[in-house]
Scaffold this active site. Sequence first.
Site, short mmCIF file in Angstrom:
data_model
loop_
_atom_site.label_atom_id
_atom_site.label_comp_id
_atom_site.label_asym_id
_atom_site.label_seq_id
_atom_site.Cartn_x
_atom_site.Cartn_y
_atom_site.Cartn_z
N PRO A 171 -14.32 5.03 11.47
CA PRO A 171 -13.41 4.31 10.56
C PRO A 171 -12.19 5.11 10.10
CG PRO A 171 -15.68 3.90 9.94
CD PRO A 171 -15.70 5.00 10.96
N HIS A 172 -12.28 6.43 10.07
CA HIS A 172 -11.13 7.20 9.58
C HIS A 172 -9.91 7.07 10.49
CE1 HIS A 172 -12.95 10.71 11.97
NE2 HIS A 172 -11.78 10.52 12.50
N ASP A 173 -10.10 6.58 11.71
CA ASP A 173 -8.98 6.39 12.64
C ASP A 173 -8.18 5.12 12.36
OD1 ASP A 173 -9.42 8.69 14.16
OD2 ASP A 173 -10.75 7.65 15.55
#
Length: 102
Positions: A8-10
């Site tokens: 998710p951090h992308d």
Amino acid sequence: MHLLSRIPHDWDEAKNRALLRRSFEALPSGGAVIISELLVNDEKTGPAPAALMSLNMLIETEGRNYTPAEYSAWLEEAGFRHIETVWFDAPAANGAVIGSKP
């Protein structure tokens, strides 16, 4: 079980919400999703490795590192329940946010 480990951090908030909605739709009742990440605290003041990685993500991708509160809200919005955060110490992640499909 769906494991989203350092995924998710992308992505930005809208893409993460869509990803969690699709996860909820695909899981059977009793299934769960685990988001394992380098989590920023809910006050967005640290810890330093998570804050620095978030800065890196802002420069290199459309994402950033998110807080347990943000993930919890998105999971609840998607339909997940019994949401909990588990903190741990590992080189590339410091916690996981887990939600179950009723």
